[in-house]
Design an enzyme around this catalytic site. Structure first.
Site, PDB file in Angstrom:
ATOM      1  N   CYS A   2       0.831  -1.208   0.000  1.00  0.00           N
ATOM      2  CA  CYS A   2       0.000   0.000   0.000  1.00  0.00           C
ATOM      3  C   CYS A   2       0.865   1.257   0.000  1.00  0.00           C
ATOM      4  O   CYS A   2       1.976   1.264   0.507  1.00  0.00           O
ATOM      5  CB  CYS A   2      -0.924   0.081   1.195  1.00  0.00           C
ATOM      6  SG  CYS A   2      -1.932  -1.352   1.390  1.00  0.00           S
ATOM      7  N   THR A 356      15.025 -12.223   2.439  1.00  0.00           N
ATOM      8  CA  THR A 356      16.347 -12.035   1.851  1.00  0.00           C
ATOM      9  C   THR A 356      17.323 -11.394   2.827  1.00  0.00           C
ATOM     10  O   THR A 356      18.510 -11.735   2.855  1.00  0.00           O
ATOM     11  CB  THR A 356      16.190 -11.174   0.573  1.00  0.00           C
ATOM     12  OG1 THR A 356      15.492 -11.948  -0.391  1.00  0.00           O
ATOM     13  CG2 THR A 356      17.514 -10.752   0.007  1.00  0.00           C
ATOM     14  N   SER A 357      16.834 -10.475   3.625  1.00  0.00           N
ATOM     15  CA  SER A 357      17.733  -9.806   4.576  1.00  0.00           C
ATOM     16  C   SER A 357      18.253 -10.802   5.609  1.00  0.00           C
ATOM     17  O   SER A 357      19.416 -10.732   6.037  1.00  0.00           O
ATOM     18  CB  SER A 357      16.997  -8.658   5.275  1.00  0.00           C
ATOM     19  OG  SER A 357      16.692  -7.669   4.339  1.00  0.00           O
ATOM     20  N   SER A 401      17.537  -4.903   7.059  1.00  0.00           N
ATOM     21  CA  SER A 401      16.298  -4.707   6.307  1.00  0.00           C
ATOM     22  C   SER A 401      16.541  -3.772   5.129  1.00  0.00           C
ATOM     23  O   SER A 401      17.049  -2.668   5.313  1.00  0.00           O
ATOM     24  CB  SER A 401      15.225  -4.103   7.230  1.00  0.00           C
ATOM     25  OG  SER A 401      14.086  -3.746   6.497  1.00  0.00           O
ATOM     26  N   GLN A 402      16.213  -4.227   3.954  1.00  0.00           N
ATOM     27  CA  GLN A 402      16.358  -3.370   2.770  1.00  0.00           C
ATOM     28  C   GLN A 402      15.505  -2.129   2.931  1.00  0.00           C
ATOM     29  O   GLN A 402      15.984  -1.011   2.800  1.00  0.00           O
ATOM     30  CB  GLN A 402      15.951  -4.172   1.523  1.00  0.00           C
ATOM     31  CG  GLN A 402      16.204  -3.484   0.194  1.00  0.00           C
ATOM     32  CD  GLN A 402      15.229  -2.386  -0.165  1.00  0.00           C
ATOM     33  OE1 GLN A 402      15.636  -1.270  -0.543  1.00  0.00           O
ATOM     34  NE2 GLN A 402      13.946  -2.637  -0.015  1.00  0.00           N
ATOM     35  N   SER A 403      14.245  -2.329   3.224  1.00  0.00           N
ATOM     36  CA  SER A 403      13.300  -1.201   3.296  1.00  0.00           C
ATOM     37  C   SER A 403      13.440  -0.422   4.598  1.00  0.00           C
ATOM     38  O   SER A 403      13.128   0.763   4.653  1.00  0.00           O
ATOM     39  CB  SER A 403      11.869  -1.725   3.195  1.00  0.00           C
ATOM     40  OG  SER A 403      11.589  -2.566   4.302  1.00  0.00           O
ATOM     41  N   THR A 406      10.006  -3.066   7.439  1.00  0.00           N
ATOM     42  CA  THR A 406       9.279  -4.322   7.586  1.00  0.00           C
ATOM     43  C   THR A 406       8.722  -4.435   9.007  1.00  0.00           C
ATOM     44  O   THR A 406       9.469  -4.330   9.984  1.00  0.00           O
ATOM     45  CB  THR A 406      10.204  -5.512   7.257  1.00  0.00           C
ATOM     46  OG1 THR A 406      10.609  -5.363   5.896  1.00  0.00           O
ATOM     47  CG2 THR A 406       9.510  -6.843   7.430  1.00  0.00           C
ATOM     48  N   HIS A 557      21.185 -36.619   6.866  1.00  0.00           N
ATOM     49  CA  HIS A 557      21.689 -36.338   8.209  1.00  0.00           C
ATOM     50  C   HIS A 557      23.035 -36.973   8.484  1.00  0.00           C
ATOM     51  O   HIS A 557      23.339 -37.413   9.580  1.00  0.00           O
ATOM     52  CB  HIS A 557      20.681 -36.780   9.275  1.00  0.00           C
ATOM     53  CG  HIS A 557      19.372 -36.118   9.090  1.00  0.00           C
ATOM     54  ND1 HIS A 557      19.156 -34.809   9.414  1.00  0.00           N
ATOM     55  CD2 HIS A 557      18.228 -36.584   8.568  1.00  0.00           C
ATOM     56  CE1 HIS A 557      17.918 -34.490   9.125  1.00  0.00           C
ATOM     57  NE2 HIS A 557      17.317 -35.547   8.598  1.00  0.00           N
TER      58      HIS A 557
HETATM   59  C1  AGP Z   1      12.936 -10.368  -1.009  1.00  0.00           C
HETATM   60  O1  AGP Z   1      13.053 -10.755  -2.329  1.00  0.00           O
HETATM   61  C2  AGP Z   1      11.559 -10.298  -0.542  1.00  0.00           C
HETATM   62  N1  AGP Z   1      10.916  -9.156  -1.108  1.00  0.00           N
HETATM   63  C3  AGP Z   1      11.363 -10.431   0.965  1.00  0.00           C
HETATM   64  O2  AGP Z   1      11.758 -11.702   1.367  1.00  0.00           O
HETATM   65  C4  AGP Z   1      12.140  -9.396   1.791  1.00  0.00           C
HETATM   66  O3  AGP Z   1      13.491  -9.690   1.793  1.00  0.00           O
HETATM   67  C5  AGP Z   1      11.608  -9.397   3.228  1.00  0.00           C
HETATM   68  O4  AGP Z   1      10.262  -9.082   3.226  1.00  0.00           O
HETATM   69  C6  AGP Z   1      12.359  -8.414   4.096  1.00  0.00           C
HETATM   70  O5  AGP Z   1      12.259  -7.116   3.600  1.00  0.00           O
HETATM   71  P1  AGP Z   1      13.218  -5.982   4.125  1.00  0.00           P
HETATM   72  O6  AGP Z   1      14.603  -6.357   3.756  1.00  0.00           O
HETATM   73  O7  AGP Z   1      12.756  -4.736   3.422  1.00  0.00           O
HETATM   74  O8  AGP Z   1      13.036  -5.904   5.600  1.00  0.00           O
END
Ligand code: AGP
Length: 671
Positions: A2, A356-357, A401-403, A406, A557
Site C-alpha cells: 500500500c 532475503t535480509s 532490512s532493505q526497506s 518491515t 543427516h
Molecule cells: C525479497 O526478495 C523479498 N521481497 C522479501 O523476502 C524481503 O526480503 C523481506 O520481506 C524483508 O524485507 P526488508 O529487507 O525490506 O526488511
C-alpha cells in the site's frame, strides 16, 4: 504494501488532465510495493461553493463547519486491480460525466492511494459522523475521509482528534470539501514524506518550516507532494521533509505548518493535550531519478541484477582504506565507530531480519564469528517476537532490512530495545524507521531497489556485514593477513561480479531447460548455505515454482565433510544435477556428463556468496520471464510487508523508540 500520494499546486495553473497525470504517475511509482486496488480523488468543477445546511449542536465560538462554504463533493474513483485499470476506468467515467479535462486550477489538492482489496467502507468512503465513537483500527481508515456533521474547528484540529483515537501504524492524507484546496498528512509507524518544489527562482534550500506560516502569503508558485515513498517524489523535487510520528502537516494557502501531537499524553490522561508547533529544515533526497527508471532494461529486476558491480562499488565507497603512508588496509564505518568497543564486548551478536535480509545475515555470520570471536545467533524477526526469545542488555542486536520498514523487523527491534540491547541497523533506506530509530548503523547505499525480489540489496548487505566483521575484528595481529585478504577481495569484487554476469545467456538456456520442472532443490553448505536459501527464495518468489534451499550437510543427516559426497549421492539416485563450482574445478566436482556445470570466479571464501547468488538471480529472472509472469510485481508478493505477521501490534511502540534509543546511545540514528 500500500502507498499514498498527493499533489497540491499553489498559484500555478494546472489543468485537470495534468493533475490526473501527476496522480497516476505517483501511483505508478508506488506500484512495486504491491497492492490490490487503487483510488484517486480530485475536485469537481470550480463553480460557486455551496453553503452547508447541516444543523449544529455545538456552542463553540470557533468557526463551525456548517458555517463554512462547502465546495462541491470531490470526485472519487476507485478500482480493483492494477493502476492501468484505474486509469482506464477514470477516463471512461470522465467521458461519461463529460468532465472538462482542460479546466484549469490555480490551486488544487488531489490525493491517491494503492491498497488492499476494496472493503465496503472504502467503496463508499468513510464518513466520520457528528458523534462517531472511536476507536477504529487505523488500517481500516480509508486514505481520504469526509468530515460531515457540525463539529467546529480547523482542519488540523479535526485531524488531531482523529489521530487521538487511531490504533496501529498508519500514514494518512486527508482532503475535505469543508476545507477546499487544503491537505493534511499525519503518520505513525509508517513512512511519509513531503516534497516541496518552488517554481520561482531564488530558493534557499535550508529554509525551516514552522507553524507561523512558512512560505506563507509570499505568493510564490509552488507544488507540494506527499508520499509514503520517496520514489514518487524524486522526479518532481529532491527537497523533502521527513514527517515524524505524531506530527500533523497542514498544507494551506501555499504554506506548510507542522503540529506535533503527543498521542500518549492525550490518550492516557483523557485530556486533550495541546499540540506544539514544530520547525524543521528541509533535507535533500540522496537519490537520482535514473535510479527509479528502467533505463535500457525490460524489467527492474533485470536492471538491478546487472547493476550490482556499481551498487557494490557504492556500498564500499569511502569505507575501505588501502594504502596511504602506513600502507594499512582497514575499514571505516562512520556510523559504528563510537560503538565498536561495546559491540566487541557484547556477550552475543544477534542478527534479526526477514526473507532475503535474513539470508544475507546468514551468509555473513561465519566471517563475523571468525573475526570478532563473539557468538552470533540468527533470528527471523517474527519468530523472535512470537517466542519472546531471550535478549539481554549485553547483546548487540543487528537489524537487517532493505526497506527499513518491515513490520516484523520493527516489532523485533522494539522488543530488543525494551530488553536493553544495543540496536544496530543495516538498511538501504535512509529515512526509514530502522535508520532513524536504531542506536547506530550502516546504510548499504545500494540505490533504490524497485523490483519486488531483492537482488542488489542482498549482495550489498553481505558486503556491509563483511565490513562490519572487519571493523569489529579491528587490529588483532592474529587475523591481520586474513583481514587484508578480505579487503583486497572486496576491492576486486565488483569486477568478479561483472565477470559472473556474463553467464546471463547460459542461465537463460538453463531456464529454458528447467521451466517445465515441478521443483528445484538448491544445496549449499558453509558460506553457501545462505546462497542455497536465497537462490531458492528468488525462484519461489518470482517464478512461482516450488524450490527449496537445503544445507548440504543435512543430506541423510550424515556429517559428510565435503559437498562432493552429496553430489555423488544425488547423482547415484538419478537426480538431475546442476553444479556450481569455482572456475577450473568442473572436472573434479562433476560426477558425469549428464551433470551441468556453472563455473563462477573464485573469490575470498566469505565473499563467495556475493558471486554465487548472481547466476541464481539470473535463473529466477529468466524462468519468470519465460513463463510469462510479472517479474517485478509477482503475484501476492509485496516489496515491504508493513503489517505484522502476528496478532499483537504495538501501536505506540515506535513512537517511544526515539527516546529509548537516545537514552542508550546518547543520540539516535547515527549512521
Ligand atoms: C525479497 O526478495 C523479498 N521481497 C522479501 O523476502 C524481503 O526480503 C523481506 O520481506 C524483508 O524485507 P526488508 O529487507 O525490506 O526488511
Amino acid at each position: 504494501m500500500c502507498g499514498i500520494f498527493a499533489y497540491l499546486n499553489y498559484n500555478v495553473n494546472r489543468e485537470r488532465r495534468y493533475i490526473l497525470q501527476v496522480l497516476f504517475n505517483g501511483l505508478r511509482r508506488l506500484e512495486y510495493r504491491g497492492y490490490d486496488s487503487a483510488g484517486i480523488s480530485i475536485d469537481n468543477s470550480t463553480s460557486d461553493p455551496i453553503t452547508c445546511s447541516c444543523s449544529s449542536s455545538s456552542s463553540s465560538s470557533q468557526p463551525l463547519l456548517n458555517s463554512l462554504p462547502l465546495s462541491p463533493p470531490p470526485l472519487v474513483f476507485r478500482q480493483e486491480g492494477n493502476i492501468e485499470s484505474l486509469v482506464k476506468s477514470v477516463y471512461q467515467e470522465v467521458a461519461t460525466i463529460d468532465l472538462n479535462l482542460e479546466e484549469s486550477f490555480s490551486i488544487h489538492a488531489g490525493i491517491a492511494h494503492t491498497g488492499g482489496p476494496l472493503t465496503e467502507s472504502q467503496l463508499h468512503g468513510i464518513v466520520i459522523p457528528k458523534h462517531q465513537h472511536f476507536p477504529f483500527k487505523a488500517n481500516a481508515v480509508a486514505h481520504y475521509i469526509w468530515i460531515s456533521g457540525a463539529q467546529p474547528v480547523t482542519f488540523s484540529q479535526v485531524v488531531l482528534e482523529v489521530m487521538r483515537h487511531l490504533e496501529g501504524a498508519y500514514a494518512l492524507i486527508f482532503k475535505s470539501r469543508h476545507y477546499p484546496n487544503e491537505l493534511i498528512a499525519c503518520k505513525r509507524g509508517s513512512p511519509l514524506l513531503l516534497g516541496v518544489k518552488e517554481l520561482n527562482e531564488d530558493i534557499n534550500s535550508g529554509s525551516a518550516f514552522h507553524d507561523a506560516k512558512f512560505l506563507s502569503m509570499d505568493g510564490h508558485s509552488k507544488e507540494l507532494f506527499l508520499s509514503s515513498d520517496a520514489n514518487a517524489i524524486v522526479e518532481h523535487t529532491k527537497r523533502v521533509l521527513v514527517i515524524e510520528d505524531g506530527e500533523v502537516v497542514h498544507l494551506k494557502d501555499g504554506s506548510v505548518s507542522i503540529l506535533k501531537f503527543d498521542n500518549d499524553k492525550g490518550r492516557h490522561s483523557g485530556a486533550h493535550s495541546r499540540p506544539s508547533s514544530v520547525q524543521r529544515a528541509l533535507s535533500v533526497l540522496e537519490m537520482e531519478v535514473e535510479q527509479i527508471n528502467k533505463g535500457n532494461y525490460e524489467h527492474y529486476m533485470q536492471k538491478e541484477i546487472h547493476e550490482q558491480p556499481e551498487s557494490l562499488t557504492t556500498t564500499m565507497r569511502g569505507r575501505l582504506i588501502r594504502g596511504g603512508s602506513c600502507k594499512a588496509k582497514t575499514v571505516l564505518l562512520g556510523g559504528l565507530k563510537d560503538h565498536l568497543k561495546t559491540i566487541r564486548r557484547s556477550r552475543r551478536i544477534v542478527f534479526v531480519g526477514c526473507g532475503t535480509s535474513y539470508n544475507a545475515a546468514l551468509a555473513a555470520r561465519p566471517i563475523l564469528e571468525e573475526l570478532s570471536g563473539v557468538p552470533v545467533t540468527m533470528e527471523i524477526a517474527s519468530d523472535l517476537v512470537d517466542r519472546q526469545g531471550p535478549i539481554y542488555r549485553e547483546d548487540t542486536a543487528v537489524f537487517v532490512s532493505q526497506s527499513g520498514e518491515t513490520a516484523d523487523t520493527l516489532l523485533a527491534f522494539e522488543y530488543a530495545l525494551e530488553n536493553g540491547a544495543l540496536c544496530v541497523g543495516i538498511t538501504n533506506t535512509v529515512s526509514s524507521a530502522i535508520a532513524r530509530h536504531t542506536h547506530c548503523g550502516v546504510h548499504i547505499n545500494a540505490g533504490a531497489e524497485i523490483g519486488v525480489a531483492s537482488t542488489k540489496a542482498y549482495t550489498s548487505q553481505i558486503v556491509v556485514m563483511a565490513m562490519l566483521a572487519l571493523a569489529i575484528g579491528g587490529d588483532a595481529i592474529s587475523s591481520q593477513a586474513r583481514r587484508e585478504a578480505i579487503i583486497d577481495g572486496l576491492f576486486d569484487l565488483p569486477n568478479r561480479v561483472r565477470e559472473v554476469l556474463k553467464l546471463d545467456h547460459e542461465m537463460k538456456d538453463l531456464a529454458k531447460l528447467l521451466m517445465a520442472e515441478q521443483s528445484l532443490l538448491v544445496f549449499g553448505r558453509g558460506y553457501n548455505y545462505a546462497t542455497a536459501l536465497e537462490g531458492a527464495l528468488k525462484v519461489k518468489e518470482v517464478a512461482l515454482m516450488h524450490s527449496e534451499g537445503m544445507l548440504a550437510g543435512e543430506m541423510k543427516h550424515v556429517a559428510y565433510s565435503k559437498q562432493q559426497s552429496v553430489i555423488q549421492q544425488l547423482h547415484a539416485r538419478k537426480g538431475r544435477l546442476i553444479v556450481m563450482c569455482s572456475k577450473g574445478d568442473a572436472a573434479s566436482v562433476s560426477p558425469g556428463e549428464s551433470c551441468r556445470v556453472i563455473e563462477v570466479p573464485q573469490v575470498e571464501d566469505c565473499l563467495q556468496p556475493v558471486v554465487n547468488i548472481v547466476p541464481l538471480q539470473l535463473l529466477a529472472y529468466h524462468l519468470t520471464v519465460l513463463k510469462g509472469y510479472n517479474v517485478d510485481q509477482p503475484r501476492n508478493l509485496a516489496k515491504s510487508v508493513t503489517t505484522q505477521s502476528q496478532n499483537s501490534p504495538s501501536p505506540d511502540g515506535l513512537a517511544k523508540l526515539d527516546s529509548k534509543a537516545a537514552q542508550v546511545a546518547g543520540e539516535s540514528g547515527q549512521y
